[in-house]
Motif scaffolding. Structure first.
Motif: not given
Length: 91
Positions: A21-22, A24-25, A44-45, A52, A54
């Motif tokens: 998540e970090t 992807y951000k 979001s992914c 990931i 997306t």
């Protein structure tokens, strides 16, 4: 007249110990493409098995390989691998 766009689905495998998540951000903040390409990431992914999943849209005329995939590839301390799983021109 609407601008022709391409949708691209990708999978990114983070290096061991990197939070998906970090990452992807960070990808969304770092990989912005050329202004005329109007790159737009999914909000979001999906994370499955630590990978990931997306997608993004980009101008049809843009070189998404150069503007997106090569930039992600250069994040080698955090990205183990990445690949395009699907891409298509949007009508």
């Amino acid at each position: 007249m609407s601008e022709e766009r391409r949708v691209v689905n990708i999978v990114v495998k983070p290096c061991a110990g990197v939070d998906p998540e970090t990452l992807y951000k960070k990808i969304k903040e770092t990989v912005t493409g050329e202004e005329e390409s109007k790159l737009k990431w999914d909000e979001s992914c999906k994370v499955t098995d630590g990978k990931i999943y997306t997608s993004f849209t980009i101008a049809l005329a843009a070189d998404f390989d150069e503007e997106v995939m090569e930039i992600i590839e250069m994040m080698e301390e955090e990205v183990e691998s990445q690949q395009v799983t699907f891409q298509s021109a949007m009508e």
